[in-house]
Design a protein around this motif. Structure first.
Motif, short mmCIF file in Angstrom:
data_model
loop_
_atom_site.label_atom_id
_atom_site.label_comp_id
_atom_site.label_asym_id
_atom_site.label_seq_id
_atom_site.Cartn_x
_atom_site.Cartn_y
_atom_site.Cartn_z
N ARG A 215 6.51 -11.29 4.88
CA ARG A 215 7.35 -12.47 5.12
C ARG A 215 8.15 -12.85 3.87
NH1 ARG A 215 3.70 -17.18 6.65
NH2 ARG A 215 3.04 -15.59 8.15
N TYR A 216 7.60 -12.57 2.69
CA TYR A 216 8.27 -12.96 1.45
C TYR A 216 8.84 -11.76 0.69
CZ TYR A 216 6.48 -17.50 2.56
OH TYR A 216 6.22 -18.69 3.21
N GLY A 217 9.12 -10.70 1.43
CA GLY A 217 9.90 -9.61 0.86
C GLY A 217 9.12 -8.50 0.21
N PHE A 218 7.80 -8.48 0.39
CA PHE A 218 6.98 -7.44 -0.22
C PHE A 218 6.59 -6.38 0.81
CE2 PHE A 218 5.95 -11.08 -3.03
CZ PHE A 218 6.19 -10.49 -4.27
N ARG A 219 6.47 -5.16 0.33
CA ARG A 219 5.88 -4.08 1.10
C ARG A 219 4.54 -3.74 0.48
NH1 ARG A 219 8.78 -0.47 -0.71
NH2 ARG A 219 7.35 0.83 -1.93
N MET A 220 3.48 -3.82 1.29
CA MET A 220 2.16 -3.44 0.79
C MET A 220 2.13 -1.92 0.62
SD MET A 220 -1.65 -4.12 2.38
CE MET A 220 -1.56 -5.90 2.33
N GLU A 221 2.04 -1.48 -0.62
CA GLU A 221 2.13 -0.05 -0.90
C GLU A 221 0.76 0.63 -0.97
OE1 GLU A 221 3.18 1.60 -4.90
OE2 GLU A 221 4.93 2.31 -3.82
N THR A 222 -0.17 0.00 -1.69
CA THR A 222 -1.48 0.62 -1.92
C THR A 222 -2.56 -0.43 -1.82
OG1 THR A 222 -0.46 2.16 -3.49
CG2 THR A 222 -2.86 1.99 -3.54
N VAL A 223 -3.66 -0.06 -1.16
CA VAL A 223 -4.86 -0.90 -1.13
C VAL A 223 -6.05 0.00 -1.39
CG1 VAL A 223 -6.26 -2.57 0.14
CG2 VAL A 223 -3.81 -2.37 0.64
N CYS A 224 -6.88 -0.37 -2.36
CA CYS A 224 -8.08 0.41 -2.60
C CYS A 224 -9.22 -0.51 -2.98
CB CYS A 224 -7.84 1.49 -3.66
SG CYS A 224 -7.56 0.85 -5.32
N ASP A 225 -10.38 0.06 -3.22
CA ASP A 225 -11.55 -0.70 -3.62
C ASP A 225 -11.31 -1.27 -5.02
OD1 ASP A 225 -14.22 -1.14 -4.93
OD2 ASP A 225 -14.95 -0.50 -2.96
N GLY A 226 -11.44 -2.57 -5.15
CA GLY A 226 -11.12 -3.23 -6.41
C GLY A 226 -12.18 -3.11 -7.48
N LEU A 232 -10.98 2.47 0.20
CA LEU A 232 -11.81 1.41 0.77
C LEU A 232 -12.91 1.99 1.65
CD1 LEU A 232 -9.16 -1.21 1.97
CD2 LEU A 232 -10.71 -1.45 0.02
N THR A 233 -14.04 1.29 1.68
CA THR A 233 -15.10 1.58 2.63
C THR A 233 -15.42 0.30 3.39
OG1 THR A 233 -16.98 0.98 1.22
CG2 THR A 233 -16.05 3.21 0.95
N GLU A 234 -16.27 0.40 4.39
CA GLU A 234 -16.67 -0.78 5.15
C GLU A 234 -17.45 -1.77 4.29
OE1 GLU A 234 -18.78 0.39 8.62
OE2 GLU A 234 -17.01 1.27 9.61
N GLU A 235 -18.00 -1.30 3.17
CA GLU A 235 -18.79 -2.16 2.30
C GLU A 235 -18.08 -2.48 0.98
OE1 GLU A 235 -22.67 -0.46 1.89
OE2 GLU A 235 -23.17 -0.81 4.00
N SER A 236 -16.80 -2.23 0.91
CA SER A 236 -16.03 -2.63 -0.27
C SER A 236 -16.09 -4.15 -0.43
CB SER A 236 -14.57 -2.19 -0.15
OG SER A 236 -14.45 -0.78 -0.25
N GLN A 237 -16.35 -4.59 -1.64
CA GLN A 237 -16.48 -6.02 -1.88
C GLN A 237 -15.19 -6.66 -2.41
OE1 GLN A 237 -20.07 -7.32 -3.89
NE2 GLN A 237 -21.18 -5.49 -3.23
N ARG A 238 -14.25 -5.82 -2.81
CA ARG A 238 -12.99 -6.36 -3.33
C ARG A 238 -11.85 -5.42 -2.97
NH1 ARG A 238 -14.03 -7.58 -8.99
NH2 ARG A 238 -14.51 -9.69 -8.32
N TYR A 239 -10.77 -6.01 -2.46
CA TYR A 239 -9.51 -5.26 -2.31
C TYR A 239 -8.74 -5.37 -3.62
CZ TYR A 239 -10.08 -6.32 2.76
OH TYR A 239 -10.54 -6.47 4.04
N ILE A 240 -8.02 -4.33 -4.00
CA ILE A 240 -6.97 -4.48 -4.99
C ILE A 240 -5.69 -3.94 -4.37
CG2 ILE A 240 -7.46 -2.31 -6.25
CD1 ILE A 240 -6.75 -4.02 -8.83
N ILE A 241 -4.68 -4.79 -4.33
CA ILE A 241 -3.47 -4.57 -3.55
C ILE A 241 -2.27 -4.42 -4.48
CG2 ILE A 241 -1.90 -5.62 -1.85
CD1 ILE A 241 -4.45 -7.22 -0.89
N THR A 242 -1.47 -3.39 -4.25
CA THR A 242 -0.19 -3.24 -4.94
C THR A 242 0.91 -3.41 -3.91
OG1 THR A 242 -1.14 -1.66 -6.51
CG2 THR A 242 1.27 -1.74 -6.34
N ALA A 243 1.78 -4.39 -4.14
CA ALA A 243 2.91 -4.66 -3.24
C ALA A 243 4.21 -4.56 -4.03
CB ALA A 243 2.78 -6.04 -2.61
N ILE A 244 5.25 -4.09 -3.38
CA ILE A 244 6.56 -3.89 -4.00
C ILE A 244 7.56 -4.85 -3.40
CG2 ILE A 244 8.37 -2.22 -4.54
CD1 ILE A 244 5.57 -1.54 -5.68
N LYS A 245 8.37 -5.49 -4.26
CA LYS A 245 9.38 -6.44 -3.80
C LYS A 245 10.60 -5.67 -3.30
CE LYS A 245 10.30 -10.96 -3.66
NZ LYS A 245 11.50 -11.03 -2.85
N GLU A 246 10.84 -5.74 -2.01
CA GLU A 246 11.92 -4.96 -1.41
C GLU A 246 13.25 -5.69 -1.46
OE1 GLU A 246 10.22 -1.85 1.63
OE2 GLU A 246 10.17 -3.86 2.50
#
Length: 253
Positions: A215-226, A232-246
């Motif tokens: 909604r605010y101009g970002f594309r979610m590029e990468t998500v992995c276990d933080g 990521l797994t079903e038991e990941s306790q933290r997301y770490i997200i990389t988003a790019i401003k398009e």
């Protein structure tokens, strides 16, 4: 949530955090997206271990936190490293973020955005970061996962010990509200002083986070276990997200 008295206990209790691995991951994501220098803001910087590492790597860092105590600890560390002149510290609530110009990237770690709620406030915080972000800029942040809130924090109590103080961390998970109510009791052993911090963490499913970013101009590029920086797994306790401003907000208009 300001972590006032907790500021001087934070580094002792967070000693298990692998800052080197976090720094290497953050730096690799910035460089992967062409950001090897320029202005980077650390939102909810706390006592600033990652902020300092990125400053030493050559980025022009801005540390933002609403806790005067956290920023005081960070300033002392920067003075010891003799890098204070390369680091701008701002005492601000990130819901009311007001920078001096545009930034190339924003980072936020250790669950800062879980502390922002309800949802309209979370969305406002994303919007504020987007407003100052240059096109093709990087927004990298983490969140505690719904799994961690439901299964790990839950209604559990954790007793933590440092060399100068003890800390009791009490949680209450509310399934209906999708929140964890947290109380931190701190006991300084040498003075017998006691303090309490009280705040909430809000649960944000990944699909919702992606929708808000878009909604605010970002594309979610990468998500992995933080914590492991692996998939990521079903038991990941933290997301770490990389988003790019398009696109910028002006381009959207």
């Amino acid at each position: 949530m300001a972590y006032n008295e907790f500021a001087y206990f934070y580094d002792e209790l967070n000693g298990a955090a692998d800052y080197d691995a976090l720094y290497l991951y953050v730096k690799s994501q910035l460089e992967k997206n062409g950001i090897q220098d320029g202005i980077v803001v650390d939102l909810g910087c706390g006592t600033g271990e990652l902020t300092l590492m990125l400053t030493q790597a050559g980025y022009d860092m801005i540390g933002v936190d609403q806790s005067e105590e956290m920023l005081a600890v960070l300033r002392e560390k920067a003075d010891e490293l003799e890098i204070s002149e390369r680091l701008l510290l701002l005492r601000q609530d990130i819901l009311n973020l007001d920078l001096y110009g545009t930034i190339r990237a924003a980072i936020s770690t250790f669950d800062t955005y879980n502390h922002i709620g309800p949802r309209e406030n979370f969305e406002k915080a994303i919007e504020k970061a987007a407003f100052f972000m240059e096109k093709d800029g990087v927004f990298l942040f983490d969140l505690n996962t719904p799994y961690k809130h439901r299964e790990v924090l839950a209604d559990n109590v954790f007793d933590l010990e440092g060399p100068d103080a003890t800390c009791r961390w009490e949680n209450h998970y509310d399934e209906a509200e999708q929140t964890v109510d947290i109380r931190i009791g701190i006991h300084y052993l040498d003075t017998d002083e006691r303090f309490e911090e009280h705040f909430k963490e809000y649960t944000y499913p990944l699909e919702y986070v992606e929708e808000v970013l878009k909604r605010y101009g970002f594309r979610m590029e990468t998500v992995c276990d933080g914590e492991t920086f692996a998939p990521l797994t079903e038991e990941s306790q933290r997301y770490i997200i990389t988003a790019i401003k398009e696109y910028t907000q002006m381009e959207k208009r």
